[in-house]
Design a protein around this motif. Structure first.
Motif, PDB file in Angstrom:
ATOM      1  N   TRP A  37      63.503 -21.602  12.331  1.00  0.00           N
ATOM      2  CA  TRP A  37      63.823 -20.394  11.534  1.00  0.00           C
ATOM      3  C   TRP A  37      63.155 -19.352  11.755  1.00  0.00           C
ATOM      4  O   TRP A  37      62.002 -19.399  12.175  1.00  0.00           O
ATOM      5  CB  TRP A  37      63.423 -20.717   9.818  1.00  0.00           C
ATOM      6  CG  TRP A  37      64.254 -21.804   9.192  1.00  0.00           C
ATOM      7  CD1 TRP A  37      65.206 -21.576   8.488  1.00  0.00           C
ATOM      8  CD2 TRP A  37      63.852 -22.918   9.127  1.00  0.00           C
ATOM      9  NE1 TRP A  37      65.617 -22.807   8.113  1.00  0.00           N
ATOM     10  CE2 TRP A  37      64.686 -24.006   8.308  1.00  0.00           C
ATOM     11  CE3 TRP A  37      62.795 -23.871   9.812  1.00  0.00           C
ATOM     12  CZ2 TRP A  37      64.864 -24.951   8.195  1.00  0.00           C
ATOM     13  CZ3 TRP A  37      62.612 -25.221   9.525  1.00  0.00           C
ATOM     14  CH2 TRP A  37      63.710 -25.918   8.816  1.00  0.00           C
TER      15      TRP A  37
ATOM     16  N   GLU B  22      61.486 -13.300   3.096  1.00  0.00           N
ATOM     17  CA  GLU B  22      62.312 -14.379   3.580  1.00  0.00           C
ATOM     18  C   GLU B  22      61.868 -15.634   3.265  1.00  0.00           C
ATOM     19  O   GLU B  22      62.314 -16.846   3.716  1.00  0.00           O
ATOM     20  CB  GLU B  22      62.613 -14.209   4.921  1.00  0.00           C
ATOM     21  CG  GLU B  22      63.519 -12.990   5.385  1.00  0.00           C
ATOM     22  CD  GLU B  22      63.374 -12.652   6.883  1.00  0.00           C
ATOM     23  OE1 GLU B  22      64.384 -12.751   7.490  1.00  0.00           O
ATOM     24  OE2 GLU B  22      62.215 -12.399   7.364  1.00  0.00           O
TER      25      GLU B  22
ATOM     26  N   HIS C   2      64.019 -18.307   1.064  1.00  0.00           N
ATOM     27  CA  HIS C   2      65.009 -18.862   1.900  1.00  0.00           C
ATOM     28  C   HIS C   2      64.394 -20.059   2.934  1.00  0.00           C
ATOM     29  O   HIS C   2      65.118 -21.161   2.913  1.00  0.00           O
ATOM     30  CB  HIS C   2      65.551 -17.961   2.884  1.00  0.00           C
ATOM     31  CG  HIS C   2      66.698 -18.620   3.818  1.00  0.00           C
ATOM     32  ND1 HIS C   2      67.893 -19.158   3.585  1.00  0.00           N
ATOM     33  CD2 HIS C   2      66.341 -18.814   5.268  1.00  0.00           C
ATOM     34  CE1 HIS C   2      68.469 -19.626   4.783  1.00  0.00           C
ATOM     35  NE2 HIS C   2      67.572 -19.273   5.716  1.00  0.00           N
TER      36      HIS C   2
END
Length: 146
Positions: free
Chosen positions: A20, A27, A30
């Protein structure tokens, strides 16, 4: 606390499962959801061990990624890797001018305790520098008793 911060890359037999890339703390939500999903695909059983390991890994990933975003240079890369016996989280940023510091002597509300938390929630924590990135990694048992 007797555990030391290891100065070496993670185990060489670790296979990369997912990466990621984060540019900001917005973020992180997520990342947490995606990490839970990736771990579920790895047949980490949802018994007490699997739930506990998943929760620990999500918390440590969040702490280490937050430190990298806050103190490093973007982008921050989080890798989920696996050996036969362990999961490895590897968090990298592009700030080669600093080395990781344990902040266990600071008051709890002073911040900077991500490495300390990682060391208490994982089997081993280490760091190393590549050509353009600094990495912090943490290892977790992939199965009960390992």
């Amino acid at each position: 606390m007797d555990q030391q911060l290891v100065t070496s890359p993670p185990p060489p037999d670790a296979t990369e499962l997912h990466v990621w890339v984060l540019n900001s703390s917005t973020e992180l939500k997520h990342l947490r959801a995606a990490l839970r999903e990736a771990l579920a695909r790895q047949e980490l059983t949802l018994d007490d061990h699997g739930s506990e390991i998943t929760d620990r890994m999500v918390l440590v990933a969040t702490e280490l990624a937050t430190n990298a975003i806050k103190h490093g240079r973007p982008p921050t890369e989080i890798r989920l890797m696996r050996t036969e016996e362990q999961f490895i989280l590897d968090v990298a940023d592009r700030d080669l001018s600093t080395v990781p510091e344990l902040a266990h002597t600071r008051p709890i509300d002073a911040g900077g305790r991500g490495l300390f938390l990682a060391m208490n929630m994982s089997l081993q924590v280490g760091w190393y520098a590549g050509a353009s990135t600094k990495h912090i990694w943490a290892a977790f048992a992939a199965r009960p008793g390992s």
